[in-house]
Structures are given as structure tokens and as C-alpha cells.
Enzyme design. Structure first.
Site, PDB file in Angstrom:
ATOM      1  N   GLU A   1     -35.990 -21.794   1.672  1.00  7.79           N
ATOM      2  CA  GLU A   1     -35.354 -20.695   1.654  1.00  7.79           C
ATOM      3  C   GLU A   1     -36.166 -19.295   1.567  1.00  7.79           C
ATOM      4  OE1 GLU A   1     -31.179 -21.229  -0.562  1.00  7.79           O
ATOM      5  OE2 GLU A   1     -32.360 -22.830  -1.145  1.00  7.79           O
TER       6      GLU A   1
ATOM      7  N   ARG B   1     -38.289 -33.951  -7.751  1.00  7.84           N
ATOM      8  CA  ARG B   1     -39.082 -32.718  -7.570  1.00  7.84           C
ATOM      9  C   ARG B   1     -40.325 -32.621  -8.746  1.00  7.84           C
ATOM     10  NH1 ARG B   1     -34.901 -28.051  -8.827  1.00  7.84           N
ATOM     11  NH2 ARG B   1     -36.933 -26.658  -8.371  1.00  7.84           N
TER      12      ARG B   1
ATOM     13  N   LYS C   1     -37.257 -20.019  -9.097  1.00  8.63           N
ATOM     14  CA  LYS C   1     -37.614 -18.979  -8.361  1.00  8.63           C
ATOM     15  C   LYS C   1     -36.703 -17.897  -9.067  1.00  8.63           C
ATOM     16  CE  LYS C   1     -36.917 -20.273  -3.907  1.00  8.63           C
ATOM     17  NZ  LYS C   1     -36.853 -20.322  -2.537  1.00  8.63           N
TER      18      LYS C   1
END
Length: 457
Positions: free
Chosen positions: A44, A270, A280
Site C-alpha cells: 500500500e 509476519r 508504518k
């Protein structure tokens, strides 16, 4: 770097990948997906990539290379509020820096906005989607909890014609943000909350970094992601573990729409790194509040920050291969990353010498003004790196920690009466020291053995 070199260097080799390899190998054996492997890396564009993304990049591109397949780079740009062209360019730069390329397969979810809209209309016509006019708080309350089922929206039974009309007016910009959303009609009593009539489209009167003001409604990530995978004929959509509960919605979208392929989603844990911020949102906060100089600040765990810090991409690929993959979340010690960095730098970095806490060393038996050049190895791990010249003179500098007037046991460096070799130069013997008025040693005075230049015994 050739494709073969990249595959050998970057394709993950850890046994932790076996569950993905086995799935792909079985699919190929059964003739699924026309006997091909096609993955994608779907960032993204709402921030810079960090070290956690390196794991996904190496996995998706590496698996494709290992099985002779392809990997797309696709930007899931469905939220114009947070996305920017700066992030797009930084992501492309980071992926290339890691050693991968997507050739001409650069795609954007925004490429499919018209198709995604058509898919939403198809669901409405099938009675599988409806426009909900409830407020966000009302929808949240109707959703239920992990132990209690949700309740149907009062707008859930709107007719197909009314839903089509409202959705068309949403696209035309007749309604302000938050007035209506398009929801899938699945099951409000499902034990999986993601299937309790999830949102498919929302009104956002914000310009998009690629489409401008052409749209004022935007698809939700889960909806756009599944359809984009199918449109690109992705065979294996490899996602992080938080999307495991979203897989039934992914499959629901694929099964209920007319699409050119049926990708399958596979999840892996992850990357969580000790002492490292991997969010982020929090990294963006550090940048916006000017706690750091930018996304590429060397203190940041972003790929841009690591690159500016001097970390070689080979070290990150090695790190990702070493930690492998798992189906259970775990915390990786940052020391493993540091090991891969040191190991790679030890192999390729040219050596230099520096003194951080200087102590003067005077060779009393060396002639004033005389300078002799010594050959110093550039990299002991790489003979092809050659040598460089290092000047040797009467006055030199050594580290304070390399000398002790009263050495402890097992101290093998310089001390009074002890002979040691100066690196790439002569053997020297300490004969005396010079101290200042406070008793601190300011000089070490030595003699050298002229018969022992360079690496001679």
C-alpha cells in the site's frame, strides 16, 4: 545481477518454507493454474517499506524465481487519504535495491477501478450486496462481538433496484462522506466477524494520486485485493498471518463474481523484530513529528534508512532466508539481522584503520623524517580486493585500550618490555612511557626490529 544469480541469492532456502513449497508443488502436479506459478508483492503506497516488508519481497519474488514463475508489483492504492506518489517511487526503488525486478508487470488497484465498480454492481444485481445508510457507530454496534452475533441492518432488505440507484448516486457524488456504504450481504451471525456483511465501498471525496477527481467512492482493501489478484491471474496470493481470518471473505469474492481466475491465499507469520518499531503508522508519526530527519534516517528500520546506514541488500536477503517462514507469530532477535549484516560486510567490505581514542607511539630507533609505505590487505576475505599503501613513520597513533602499563593476565597487547607487531608493519618493544602532570600516559616510547617488516615473523 542475472535472473539466475538473483534466484540463487534471493530465493528463500529455509525449511520453514516447506508448507508453501509443498502447496505449490502439489498444485503443479495436479495441473492447477495451467502448471504455472504467479505471485505478487502488493504494498500500500502509504509509507516507506521497512525491514518487515523485505521478508515479503524476498518470499514473493523468490518463490516465483524458484519455480520459474512470475511476480507482479501491484500497488493497492484504494485509500487516497493516506497515499502519495512519493511512496510509490520509494517502494519501487527499494524493491530494485533488494535485487528484484518486475519487468513490465507494474500494476495498481486504481487500474481496475472501473472493473471493481462493475463487480460491485454484479453483486448488487445478484442480491449479494446492499447500500447501508446507517451511521458508522450504528454499524459498529450491529456488528456484534466475538461472543455475540451481529444484527441485521434495517437497510439490508432494500430492493435490487433501490440499491442500484443509491450506488449510482454515490458514484455521482450526490452524498457526503459517511452517508452510505456498500456492504456485502453474507451472514451477520457468522463466527468470523469479517463475514458479518463487510463494507465493500465507501464515499471519499478526496483526489486520488493517479485518478484525480474521477472517483468519489473507493473500494475497501479486502474487496479490491481479491479481485485484483484474479484479474492478474495470480496463482498464489501469499499474505501475512493477520489476513488468515480474511481468507473466507477473499474466497467469497472470488466465488461470487465472474472473474478470469481463482487465486488461492496462503498465510505466513509476519516479521517481528526485537527492539524495533515495525508499524508504518508509528514510523510516520516519527517523521511527521520530526523526531527523525525523514523516512531514510539511518536510525529508522525502513529499507531506505538501512540503505543509508550502509547495510548491503545481500545482508537483508540472507537474513530473510535464515529466519525462514512459520505459521505462528514469533519475535526474531535483532541480533540475527546484525549477524547477517556483519557476515556480508566481512565478506565484501574493504578494510581501513582508524583510531578512536588516540595514544601517541614514538619509535625512538626510527630516523626523523623517514616514511616507509607498508602493504595493507584491503579485505582478508577477498584476495582479489588487493592491497593499499599505509605510511609508517617515527610518530604513530594507537588505541589507548591497546596499551597497559600494568597489564592483567591474558592481555596480549602492548605493555612495558613486551614485543608486539603493529598491524602490517614491524615488531616493536615498549621501553618507556611519558606521563603528564596528572599521571596520565601521553606517549609510549618503543624500539622496532628492522628484521621484521610487514607480516614477517
Amino acid at each position: 545481477m542475472s535472473d539466475r544469480d538473483t534466484a540463487e541469492a534471493a530465493a528463500p532456502k529455509s525449511p520453514g518454507l516447506d508448507f508453501i513449497r509443498q502447496r505449490i508443488t502439489q498444485d503443479l502436479a495436479e495441473g492447477k493454474n495451467e502448471g504455472r506459478v504467479h505471485t505478487r508483492f502488493p504494498p500500500e503506497p502509504n509509507g516507506y517499506l521497512h525491514v518487515g516488508h523485505a521478508k515479503s519481497i524476498c518470499l514473493n519474488f523468490g518463490i516465483a524465481l524458484e519455480f520459474g514463475g512470475l511476480c507482479n508489483l501491484r500497488f493497492d492504492d484504494t485509500n487516497p487519504v493516506k497515499e502519495d506518489t512519493e511512496y510509490v517511487e520509494s517502494i519501487k526503488r527499494d524493491v530494485r535495491w533488494l535485487g528484484f525486478d518486475w519487468d513490465d508487470r507494474e500494476y495498481y488497484a486504481s487500474d481496475y477501478f472501473e472493473t471493481l465498480h462493475g463487480c460491485a454492481v454484479e453483486l448488487i444485481r445478484k442480491g449479494l450486496a446492499y447500500v447501508d445508510s446507517s451511521t458508522a457507530d450504528e454499524i459498529r454496534a450491529m456488528r456484534g462481538t466475538l461472543t455475540e452475533p451481529g444484527t441485521n441492518s434495517p437497510f439490508r432488505d432494500r430492493s435490487v433496484a433501490e440499491n442500484l440507484d443509491l450506488f449510482a448516486r454515490m458514484r455521482a457524488g450526490e452524498f457526503p462522506d459517511g452517508t452510505h456504504i456498500l456492504r456485502a450481504k453474507i451472514d451477520m451471525a457468522s463466527p468470523n466477524i469479517n463475514l458479518r456483511d463487510p463494507a465493500l465501498y465507501r464515499i471519499r471525496k478526496v483526489a486520488h494520486h493517479r485518478t484525480g477527481d474521477a472517483w468519489c467512492i473507493y473500494p475497501m482493501y479486502d474487496f479490491a485485493h481479491a479481485i485484483s489478484d484474479a484479474l492478474e491471474k495470480i496463482t498464489h496470493s501469499i499474505c501475512t498471518l493477520e489476513f488468515e481470518d480474511h481468507r473466507p471473505l477473499y474466497d467469497w469474492c472470488i466465488e461470487n463474481l465472474t472473474l478470469p481466475s481463482r487465486p488461492q491465499q496462503i498465510e505466513f507469520a509476519r516479521l517481528n523484530l526485537t527492539y524495533t518499531v515495525m508499524s508504518k503508522r508509528k514510523l510516520l508519526e516519527l517523521v511527521r513529528d520530526r523526531h527523525v530527519s525523514g523516512w531514510d534516517d539511518p536510525r529508522m528500520p525502513t529499507l531506505a534508512g538501512l540503505r543509508r546506514r550502509g547495510v548491503p541488500p545481500e545482508a537483508l536477503r540472507d537474513f530473510c532466508a535464515r529466519i525462514g517462514l512459520a505459521k505462528k507469530n514469533a519475535m526474531i532477535d535483532v541480533g540475527q539481522l546484525e549477524f547477517s549484516i556483519r557476515d556480508e560486510l566481512n565478506r565484501v567490505a574493504p578494510r581501513v584503520m582508524a583510531v578512536l581514542k588516540p595514544l601517541k607511539l614514538v619509535i625512538e630507533s626510527w630516523d626523523e623524517g623517514r616514511v616507509e609505505e607498508m602493504d595493507a590487505v584491503n579485505n582478508p576475505e577477498d584476495p582479489s580486493a588487493g592491497t593499499r599503501k599505509v605510511p609508517f613513520a617515527r610518530e604513530l597513533w594507537i588505541e589507548q585500550d591497546d596499551f597497559r602499563e600494568d597489564p592483567p593476565k591474558k592481555f596480549f597487547r602492548l605493555a612495558p618490555g613486551r614485543e608486539v607487531r603493529l598491524r602490517y608493519a614491524y615488531l616493536v618493544t615498549c621501553r618507556s612511557v611519558v606521563k603528564d602532570h596528572s599521571g596520565r600516559i601521553t606517549e609510549v616510547r618503543c624500539e622496532y626490529d628492522p628484521a621484521t617488516p610487514g607480516g614477517a615473523p
